[in-house]
Design a protein around this motif. Structure first.
Motif, PDB file in Angstrom:
ATOM      1  N   ALA A  59       0.870  -1.186   0.000  1.00 54.30           N
ATOM      2  CA  ALA A  59       0.000   0.000   0.000  1.00 54.30           C
ATOM      3  C   ALA A  59       0.901   1.228   0.000  1.00 54.30           C
ATOM      4  CB  ALA A  59      -0.892  -0.014   1.225  1.00 54.30           C
ATOM      5  N   LYS A  60       0.790   2.036  -1.029  1.00 61.00           N
ATOM      6  CA  LYS A  60       1.660   3.205  -1.218  1.00 61.00           C
ATOM      7  C   LYS A  60       1.255   4.366  -0.309  1.00 61.00           C
ATOM      8  CE  LYS A  60       3.918   1.437  -4.723  1.00 61.00           C
ATOM      9  NZ  LYS A  60       5.028   0.630  -4.340  1.00 61.00           N
ATOM     10  N   MET A  61       2.249   5.160   0.071  1.00 65.01           N
ATOM     11  CA  MET A  61       1.992   6.380   0.820  1.00 65.01           C
ATOM     12  C   MET A  61       1.032   7.243   0.015  1.00 65.01           C
ATOM     13  SD  MET A  61       4.677   9.177   2.328  1.00 65.01           S
ATOM     14  CE  MET A  61       5.200   9.880   0.784  1.00 65.01           C
ATOM     15  N   GLY A  62       0.044   7.835   0.685  1.00 58.83           N
ATOM     16  CA  GLY A  62      -0.945   8.664   0.005  1.00 58.83           C
ATOM     17  C   GLY A  62      -2.208   7.910  -0.388  1.00 58.83           C
ATOM     18  N   THR A  63      -2.203   6.585  -0.192  1.00 60.65           N
ATOM     19  CA  THR A  63      -3.389   5.798  -0.503  1.00 60.65           C
ATOM     20  C   THR A  63      -4.542   6.229   0.404  1.00 60.65           C
ATOM     21  OG1 THR A  63      -2.076   3.882  -1.199  1.00 60.65           O
ATOM     22  CG2 THR A  63      -4.361   3.452  -0.574  1.00 60.65           C
ATOM     23  N   VAL A  64      -5.706   6.447  -0.183  1.00 57.87           N
ATOM     24  CA  VAL A  64      -6.894   6.841   0.577  1.00 57.87           C
ATOM     25  C   VAL A  64      -7.650   5.580   0.979  1.00 57.87           C
ATOM     26  CG1 VAL A  64      -9.094   8.077   0.470  1.00 57.87           C
ATOM     27  CG2 VAL A  64      -7.058   9.044  -0.635  1.00 57.87           C
ATOM     28  N   VAL A  65      -7.998   5.493   2.256  1.00 58.29           N
ATOM     29  CA  VAL A  65      -8.770   4.369   2.775  1.00 58.29           C
ATOM     30  C   VAL A  65     -10.084   4.948   3.306  1.00 58.29           C
ATOM     31  CG1 VAL A  65      -8.825   2.427   4.376  1.00 58.29           C
ATOM     32  CG2 VAL A  65      -6.630   3.192   3.428  1.00 58.29           C
ATOM     33  N   LYS A  66     -11.182   4.544   2.697  1.00 60.46           N
ATOM     34  CA  LYS A  66     -12.500   5.076   3.068  1.00 60.46           C
ATOM     35  C   LYS A  66     -13.213   4.134   4.028  1.00 60.46           C
ATOM     36  CE  LYS A  66     -13.134   7.547  -1.249  1.00 60.46           C
ATOM     37  NZ  LYS A  66     -13.980   7.773  -2.417  1.00 60.46           N
ATOM     38  N   ASN A  67     -14.104   4.716   4.813  1.00 57.87           N
ATOM     39  CA  ASN A  67     -15.007   3.965   5.680  1.00 57.87           C
ATOM     40  C   ASN A  67     -14.267   3.001   6.617  1.00 57.87           C
ATOM     41  OD1 ASN A  67     -17.521   3.364   6.683  1.00 57.87           O
ATOM     42  ND2 ASN A  67     -17.921   1.765   5.164  1.00 57.87           N
ATOM     43  N   ILE A  68     -13.325   3.526   7.389  1.00 59.43           N
ATOM     44  CA  ILE A  68     -12.558   2.678   8.304  1.00 59.43           C
ATOM     45  C   ILE A  68     -13.447   2.188   9.446  1.00 59.43           C
ATOM     46  CG2 ILE A  68     -10.347   3.782   7.805  1.00 59.43           C
ATOM     47  CD1 ILE A  68     -10.687   5.219  10.601  1.00 59.43           C
ATOM     48  N   LYS A  69     -13.008   1.111  10.069  1.00 65.17           N
ATOM     49  CA  LYS A  69     -13.663   0.577  11.267  1.00 65.17           C
ATOM     50  C   LYS A  69     -12.630   0.565  12.378  1.00 65.17           C
ATOM     51  CE  LYS A  69     -16.774  -2.428   8.718  1.00 65.17           C
ATOM     52  NZ  LYS A  69     -17.093  -3.801   8.362  1.00 65.17           N
ATOM     53  N   LEU A  70     -12.995   1.075  13.541  1.00 61.15           N
ATOM     54  CA  LEU A  70     -12.090   1.075  14.677  1.00 61.15           C
ATOM     55  C   LEU A  70     -12.006  -0.327  15.266  1.00 61.15           C
ATOM     56  CD1 LEU A  70     -13.315   4.326  16.476  1.00 61.15           C
ATOM     57  CD2 LEU A  70     -11.579   4.104  14.694  1.00 61.15           C
ATOM     58  N   VAL A  71     -10.797  -0.752  15.626  1.00 66.51           N
ATOM     59  CA  VAL A  71     -10.617  -2.031  16.302  1.00 66.51           C
ATOM     60  C   VAL A  71     -10.961  -1.792  17.770  1.00 66.51           C
ATOM     61  CG1 VAL A  71      -8.971  -3.825  16.944  1.00 66.51           C
ATOM     62  CG2 VAL A  71      -8.887  -2.816  14.657  1.00 66.51           C
ATOM     63  N   ALA A  72     -11.990  -2.459  18.266  1.00 63.54           N
ATOM     64  CA  ALA A  72     -12.566  -2.166  19.583  1.00 63.54           C
ATOM     65  C   ALA A  72     -11.583  -2.330  20.737  1.00 63.54           C
ATOM     66  CB  ALA A  72     -13.791  -3.037  19.816  1.00 63.54           C
ATOM     67  N   ASP A  73     -10.750  -3.335  20.711  1.00 62.03           N
ATOM     68  CA  ASP A  73      -9.888  -3.597  21.860  1.00 62.03           C
ATOM     69  C   ASP A  73      -8.454  -3.100  21.677  1.00 62.03           C
ATOM     70  OD1 ASP A  73      -9.305  -5.415  19.901  1.00 62.03           O
ATOM     71  OD2 ASP A  73      -9.177  -7.158  21.221  1.00 62.03           O
ATOM     72  N   ASN A  74      -8.206  -2.295  20.643  1.00 60.12           N
ATOM     73  CA  ASN A  74      -6.858  -1.780  20.420  1.00 60.12           C
ATOM     74  C   ASN A  74      -6.938  -0.418  19.747  1.00 60.12           C
ATOM     75  OD1 ASN A  74      -4.199  -1.244  19.703  1.00 60.12           O
ATOM     76  ND2 ASN A  74      -3.761  -3.370  19.172  1.00 60.12           N
ATOM     77  N   THR A  75      -6.626   0.644  20.501  1.00 62.63           N
ATOM     78  CA  THR A  75      -6.724   2.002  19.967  1.00 62.63           C
ATOM     79  C   THR A  75      -5.612   2.328  18.977  1.00 62.63           C
ATOM     80  OG1 THR A  75      -5.509   2.884  21.860  1.00 62.63           O
ATOM     81  CG2 THR A  75      -7.921   2.887  21.998  1.00 62.63           C
ATOM     82  N   ASP A  76      -4.674   1.429  18.788  1.00 62.03           N
ATOM     83  CA  ASP A  76      -3.591   1.648  17.833  1.00 62.03           C
ATOM     84  C   ASP A  76      -3.902   1.073  16.457  1.00 62.03           C
ATOM     85  OD1 ASP A  76      -2.031   2.894  19.779  1.00 62.03           O
ATOM     86  OD2 ASP A  76      -1.142   0.998  20.426  1.00 62.03           O
ATOM     87  N   GLN A  77      -5.088   0.486  16.284  1.00 63.93           N
ATOM     88  CA  GLN A  77      -5.398  -0.176  15.025  1.00 63.93           C
ATOM     89  C   GLN A  77      -6.785   0.207  14.504  1.00 63.93           C
ATOM     90  OE1 GLN A  77      -5.158  -4.359  15.954  1.00 63.93           O
ATOM     91  NE2 GLN A  77      -2.929  -4.391  15.895  1.00 63.93           N
ATOM     92  N   VAL A  78      -6.887   0.258  13.173  1.00 62.39           N
ATOM     93  CA  VAL A  78      -8.170   0.389  12.486  1.00 62.39           C
ATOM     94  C   VAL A  78      -8.188  -0.639  11.360  1.00 62.39           C
ATOM     95  CG1 VAL A  78      -8.439   2.852  13.007  1.00 62.39           C
ATOM     96  CG2 VAL A  78      -7.389   2.159  10.841  1.00 62.39           C
ATOM     97  N   GLU A  79      -9.375  -0.934  10.861  1.00 60.63           N
ATOM     98  CA  GLU A  79      -9.523  -1.823   9.714  1.00 60.63           C
ATOM     99  C   GLU A  79      -9.989  -0.996   8.524  1.00 60.63           C
ATOM    100  OE1 GLU A  79     -12.370  -4.748  11.006  1.00 60.63           O
ATOM    101  OE2 GLU A  79     -10.806  -5.984  11.921  1.00 60.63           O
TER     102      GLU A  79
END
Length: 188
Positions: free
Chosen positions: A148-168
């Protein structure tokens, strides 16, 4: 009140500012000497469910107070802000005797944990489910030859409930977990 004014030098026992001081009771009741003097700014921050982390930077000095009630509040605030690097470092250094630590932990921390469970991007912006983010660096996708290249746009993320350092998020139709430190929230 006179004893508090004398002990504090007529200054806020947290940030050391003078003027507009009031007595703050460190909960829960039942602990001796659980009153301190605080300024209006500190009182407002203490009563707010969402705390301005940068406001509390003075705790680096305040946490060394000899007043147990000040130590307890310092511990609670630093615990609430433990996702901030400086607060986590201070919390690691802070030593409380067993009785004072028991007092610090003796409150219902439901409000505090909700503050801690905040996902933030690389520059500190709060992330929410459905946000659009941009990658701030190129990332290799584990288990895939894809990058995944720098500048890639990721839409509609989901927060990982048990880890504030991660999203999906989906990149090239593949759902992946992304570390928040490699994201920047896209506004608008």
């Amino acid at each position: 009140m006179e004893l508090l004014i004398e002990r504090s030098g007529n200054a806020c026992e947290l940030c050391k500012s003078v003027g507009n001081l009031s007595v703050y009771t460190v909960p829960p009741d039942g602990y001796a000497n659980n009153h301190i003097l605080v300024c209006d700014a500190c009182n407002t921050q203490l009563d707010s469910p969402v705390t301005d982390a940068q406001y509390w930077r003075f705790l680096t000095d305040t946490m060394w107070s000899e007043v147990p009630a000040v130590q307890v509040l310092s511990w609670r605030i630093l615990s609430r802000l433990k996702n901030e690097g400086w607060a986590a470092d201070n919390l690691d250094m802070l030593y409380l005797d067993e009785e004072t630590l028991a007092w610090a932990k003796a409150v219902d921390n439901e409000d505090d944990t909700t503050v801690n469970e905040v996902h933030k991007d690389s520059i500190g912006a709060i992330l929410e489910n459905g946000d659009t983010v941009v990658l701030t660096r190129s990332l290799d996708i584990k288990g895939s030859p894809m990058n995944a290249k720098m500048g890639t746009v990721v839409k509609n993320i989901k927060l990982v409930a048990d880890n504030t350092d991660q999203v999906e998020g989906k990149i090239n139709n593949q759902m992946i977990v992304i570390l928040t430190k490699y994201l920047r929230k896209q506004n608008g």
